[in-house]
Design an enzyme around this catalytic site. Structure first.
Site, PDB file in Angstrom:
ATOM      1  N   ASP A  93       0.838  -1.205   0.000  1.00  0.00           N
ATOM      2  CA  ASP A  93       0.000   0.000   0.000  1.00  0.00           C
ATOM      3  C   ASP A  93       0.870   1.252   0.000  1.00  0.00           C
ATOM      4  O   ASP A  93       2.066   1.197   0.321  1.00  0.00           O
ATOM      5  CB  ASP A  93      -0.971   0.024   1.189  1.00  0.00           C
ATOM      6  CG  ASP A  93      -0.263   0.092   2.536  1.00  0.00           C
ATOM      7  OD1 ASP A  93       0.805  -0.563   2.686  1.00  0.00           O
ATOM      8  OD2 ASP A  93      -0.746   0.806   3.436  1.00  0.00           O
ATOM      9  N   ASP A 124       8.896   3.240  -1.338  1.00  0.00           N
ATOM     10  CA  ASP A 124       8.119   2.951  -0.115  1.00  0.00           C
ATOM     11  C   ASP A 124       6.787   2.347  -0.459  1.00  0.00           C
ATOM     12  O   ASP A 124       5.818   3.047  -0.635  1.00  0.00           O
ATOM     13  CB  ASP A 124       7.956   4.252   0.685  1.00  0.00           C
ATOM     14  CG  ASP A 124       7.153   4.071   1.949  1.00  0.00           C
ATOM     15  OD1 ASP A 124       7.049   2.934   2.431  1.00  0.00           O
ATOM     16  OD2 ASP A 124       6.626   5.077   2.446  1.00  0.00           O
ATOM     17  N   GLU A 158       0.144  -0.776   5.892  1.00  0.00           N
ATOM     18  CA  GLU A 158       1.253  -0.197   6.661  1.00  0.00           C
ATOM     19  C   GLU A 158       1.115   1.309   6.786  1.00  0.00           C
ATOM     20  O   GLU A 158       1.425   1.881   7.831  1.00  0.00           O
ATOM     21  CB  GLU A 158       2.590  -0.553   5.990  1.00  0.00           C
ATOM     22  CG  GLU A 158       3.801  -0.346   6.905  1.00  0.00           C
ATOM     23  CD  GLU A 158       4.403   1.050   6.828  1.00  0.00           C
ATOM     24  OE1 GLU A 158       5.188   1.404   7.741  1.00  0.00           O
ATOM     25  OE2 GLU A 158       4.081   1.811   5.875  1.00  0.00           O
ATOM     26  N   GLU A 159       0.628   1.935   5.732  1.00  0.00           N
ATOM     27  CA  GLU A 159       0.560   3.404   5.728  1.00  0.00           C
ATOM     28  C   GLU A 159      -0.589   3.943   6.584  1.00  0.00           C
ATOM     29  O   GLU A 159      -0.719   5.153   6.755  1.00  0.00           O
ATOM     30  CB  GLU A 159       0.445   3.928   4.297  1.00  0.00           C
ATOM     31  CG  GLU A 159       1.644   3.601   3.407  1.00  0.00           C
ATOM     32  CD  GLU A 159       2.956   4.259   3.846  1.00  0.00           C
ATOM     33  OE1 GLU A 159       2.964   4.948   4.873  1.00  0.00           O
ATOM     34  OE2 GLU A 159       3.972   4.048   3.154  1.00  0.00           O
ATOM     35  N   THR A 320     -15.060  36.782   3.112  1.00  0.00           N
ATOM     36  CA  THR A 320     -14.975  37.424   4.420  1.00  0.00           C
ATOM     37  C   THR A 320     -15.844  36.721   5.451  1.00  0.00           C
ATOM     38  O   THR A 320     -16.801  37.276   5.957  1.00  0.00           O
ATOM     39  CB  THR A 320     -15.390  38.898   4.290  1.00  0.00           C
ATOM     40  OG1 THR A 320     -16.632  38.939   3.587  1.00  0.00           O
ATOM     41  CG2 THR A 320     -14.347  39.677   3.524  1.00  0.00           C
ATOM     42  N   ARG A 333       6.024  11.269  16.673  1.00  0.00           N
ATOM     43  CA  ARG A 333       6.914  10.113  16.506  1.00  0.00           C
ATOM     44  C   ARG A 333       7.481   9.795  17.879  1.00  0.00           C
ATOM     45  O   ARG A 333       8.030  10.685  18.548  1.00  0.00           O
ATOM     46  CB  ARG A 333       8.060  10.451  15.544  1.00  0.00           C
ATOM     47  CG  ARG A 333       7.617  10.806  14.137  1.00  0.00           C
ATOM     48  CD  ARG A 333       7.370   9.569  13.298  1.00  0.00           C
ATOM     49  NE  ARG A 333       6.874   9.935  11.973  1.00  0.00           N
ATOM     50  CZ  ARG A 333       6.610   9.046  11.010  1.00  0.00           C
ATOM     51  NH1 ARG A 333       6.792   7.748  11.220  1.00  0.00           N
ATOM     52  NH2 ARG A 333       6.162   9.438   9.841  1.00  0.00           N
ATOM     53  N   HIS A 432       6.690   9.621   0.667  1.00  0.00           N
ATOM     54  CA  HIS A 432       5.549  10.370   1.224  1.00  0.00           C
ATOM     55  C   HIS A 432       5.453  11.785   0.652  1.00  0.00           C
ATOM     56  O   HIS A 432       4.584  12.552   1.064  1.00  0.00           O
ATOM     57  CB  HIS A 432       5.587  10.451   2.771  1.00  0.00           C
ATOM     58  CG  HIS A 432       5.282   9.153   3.433  1.00  0.00           C
ATOM     59  ND1 HIS A 432       4.651   9.068   4.642  1.00  0.00           N
ATOM     60  CD2 HIS A 432       5.503   7.873   3.034  1.00  0.00           C
ATOM     61  CE1 HIS A 432       4.522   7.788   4.974  1.00  0.00           C
ATOM     62  NE2 HIS A 432       5.029   7.050   4.022  1.00  0.00           N
TER      63      HIS A 432
END
Lengths: 460, 460
Positions: A93, A124, A158-159, A320, A333, A432
């Site tokens: 994926d 990736d 995985e993503e 506006t 992370r 990414h």
């Protein structure tokens, strides 16, 4: 018949152009796991890979259902029960990609330019996982057999932090049984500095929404007495960090194990200078907690990033309004010993504590992933180092990876086997990001190293 | 033939259903002036209106070119040179509207529900400008003449701050020559509290973009040493206000003329309670500078709002990037004596001064508009008050409007005539928001008041 890694390597070099063409077919399938609209494409990628493995002579090839996207399984057990078994993990994926992000060519129409393949998923992880498929093919097409048994477990989530992989492993421990797990989903600094990753960061990903008025308001009629939700959001997010660029969430660093002097010395071997960092990223200046080196900050220290912001009008021209709501995606992370759920609770409590009564806030957890840390003195790790010396032509360093492969912690815990992360990507492949690419030379040297690694594992 | 406002009013009541149907046709044209993709629709709206005026017997009807969207002009000068002339100003353009903003029915397919017309532009300003067209029609179809001369100047760029209207007026001072200008593009608190607006806020609208890395970065690889542009943006915007909710831009309030006690007493007549404000907007609590009342904050004090925010990934699921850039649209509503260009320079300088060297910032001016303040003791203003008493059935208050009609200052300066703002909208019509609507009763009472106003002006 003798099993020859030399012949397998020669075959892989001779067949390189075909291997790249096959990879192109794989890359053309937009297997975006995070967007439900792409679910049929995700399944198509799984079926393509299964069919490909079947064609190479793997046995027991299956597209196996999970609660989410399917897992592709395949095996070659011809080395027999006396030989070790390696489990190759990868993911088919990819993350989203749109031309408007700045792609020079369409992300799902792979092209080759200057020795690189440009496509979403090139490095990736479609390109890197394909290395192991082609290494096994090279043995089977030349020697008719490989030095050890090989199993493939290629997932499609995985993503989105692999929500269904841990239950899948638990339910199929016999099928997956192996002596070592190898993963190629990480990278090296330059092509001549191969790296074996022995640590990965975990992840807590959340979304925050600030709401105020029921509908968007005319800023002339209501401006001055309405707490603009976009203003409230930036005021809240503007307090995520202390002025010294440490994270202001109370308790955030409590469980982080301090780096030893020995670890810091090892990390220093791959440190980046400010000039290198600026060159690789294009930023005007380096940022972060200055009590740590750059490499430590991007691999051995936890982070808190804003991944998306949206509110009100972003089209052409002025509008506006006071937007009714404002949202952000945030992710942290994490390093070893930080618990993703505890961190989520801390961030949520902090955001709620600094939200004024003039707006409402909701914080929602999207995904989590555990951090991982592997001992690099294990035999399978040292065998990998030898495989690089012979197959790649350079001695690897053991590094900490800044990214997250949530399943690594699961393999270690559930299967009690070492996980060897032989990353065949480059730090600046742009994964990414727009214009993700993969070096064809890396692809070739990766296949040869993977070929040698099977031989090294057989010799243990 | 006698010119009878009574007959004209009776006609307008009898023809009410047809008038609404005609307005529906006008509302169906998505005349979004801010988005170049809609330019053909903007022109179509101008042509529809011109054709409609022509059909009613107006003379010299023209769709007149400007450097942007066209102006619709039409006149009825049958009262002769001895009678005064009123210039009706309005705008046929609208702000964007998309179903995803929360509309219950498509914004350009007008529907009637519970006595209200739901459509983009229903109150701002197609419905309100149409009142004057229908008032003139009522006189012409009954008495064959109106009490005074009437000119229409209906523009198509009000929602983008009328960049080409001032030059248009300068170039056509003879054509437009009149004794008074009337504008219906404002609102009252409730249907029984009509209001004549004698002040409007000006506008400075700008866009800010923070950039860092060349492309989006993988947050695992680069997170910890990269100043995330979305974080930098929220840190910058989080400093727009002081903790007491006053604007932190140095010099911002320097030119604001302090409100006198008399003005504050007049404004107090239309003040909103906290409960009313929360009820109208849906906000959990009222916000702003507590040294001023709510009505003062939304009409007599300047503001600084975030109208839009965008950065990185806002689609479904997680995407673990550090965005390459982050942007915001900001606008400031200004009060009398504040100069929009000076305010822009102050905001730009402040933003640049608080931007750290780890990112780059660009600030761009989108539009400006001058604030306006009109003396409510002028005869044309007092005639308007009488028109409400007779035509609407209630005595109006003179109020300050929080919105901006940039051209008002231009009419006063260039034509040296009073501008009378007879707003026939309601504060909660939801203009510029999802589900904008217009009360059919307001539309009818507006037409009758406009009919009486022509008579009152004739008597001056």
């Amino acid at each position: 018949m003798t099993i020859s890694s030399q012949e397998a390597r020669a075959f892989s070099r001779a067949q390189g152009a075909r291997f790249v063409e096959e990879l192109f077919a794989f890359l053309r399938i937009p297997s975006l796991s995070g967007d439900p609209a792409y679910a049929p494409d995700v399944r198509r990628a799984a079926e393509w890979l299964a069919e490909h493995m079947q064609g190479l002579g793997l046995a027991n090839v299956q597209v196996m259902e999970t609660a989410g996207h399917p897992v592709v399984y395949g095996e070659w057990l011809g080395a027999g029960p006396d030989k070790p078994t390696v489990l190759v993990y990868g993911h088919y994926d990819v993350v989203p990609a749109e031309m408007s992000d700045g792609w020079q060519t369409p992300p799902f129409e792979p092209v080759e330019r200057d020795g690189r393949i440009y496509a979403r998923g090139a490095t990736d992880d479609k390109g890197q996982l394909f290395i192991h498929v082609k290494a096994l093919e090279a043995y089977l097409k030349t020697s008719g057999a490989a030095p050890i048994n090989v199993k493939f477990l290629i997932e499609g989530e995985e993503e989105v932090s692999s929500p269904n992989l841990r239950p899948f492993i638990e339910a199929h421990l016999d099928l997956l049984k192996a002596d070592v797990c190898v993963i190629s989903d990480s990278s090296m600094r330059t092509i001549d500095e191969p790296a074996i990753t022995h640590s990965l960061r975990g992840m807590t990903y959340l979304e925050i929404e600030v709401t105020g008025p029921t509908d968007d308001l005319h800023s002339g009629f209501w401006g001055g007495a309405t707490h603009n939700p976009a203003l409230a959001l930036v005021e809240i997010l503007g307090k995520l960090y202390h002025p010294d660029n440490t994270i202001a969430v109370p308790g955030f660093y409590d469980d982080v194990v301090a780096l030893t002097d020995e670890e810091r010395a090892m990390i220093a071997k791959t440190d980046l200078s400010e000039a290198q960092f600026k060159q690789s990223t294009g930023v005007p200046d380096v940022w972060g907690d200055r009590t740590y080196t750059i490499r430590e900050r991007v691999s051995a220290r936890p982070t808190l990033d804003i991944n998306g912001l949206w509110s009100g009008w972003s089209g052409p021209g002025p509008k506006t309004i006071i937007p009714a709501k404002a949202s952000a995606k945030l992710s942290s992370r994490l390093v070893a010993n930080q618990n993703p759920h505890k961190i989520y609770a801390q961030i949520k409590a902090y955001i709620e504590s600094i939200t004024p009564p003039t707006v409402k806030v909701t914080v929602k957890l999207l995904t989590t992933g555990e951090p991982a840390l592997i001992d690099f003195n294990l035999p399978a790790m040292q065998a990998a180092a030898r495989a690089y010396e012979k197959g790649w032509g350079a001695t690897p360093v053991f590094t900490r990876g800044g990214g997250s492969i949530p399943v690594v912690a699961d393999f270690v815990t559930l299967m009690q086997i070492p996980v060897v992360m032989m990353g065949y990507g480059l730090d600046d492949d742009g994964l990414h990001a727009a214009n993700e690419s993969y070096s064809i030379e890396m692809f070739q040297r990766g296949i040869e190293t993977a070929i040698v690694y099977l031989e090294e594992l057989a010799a243990l």
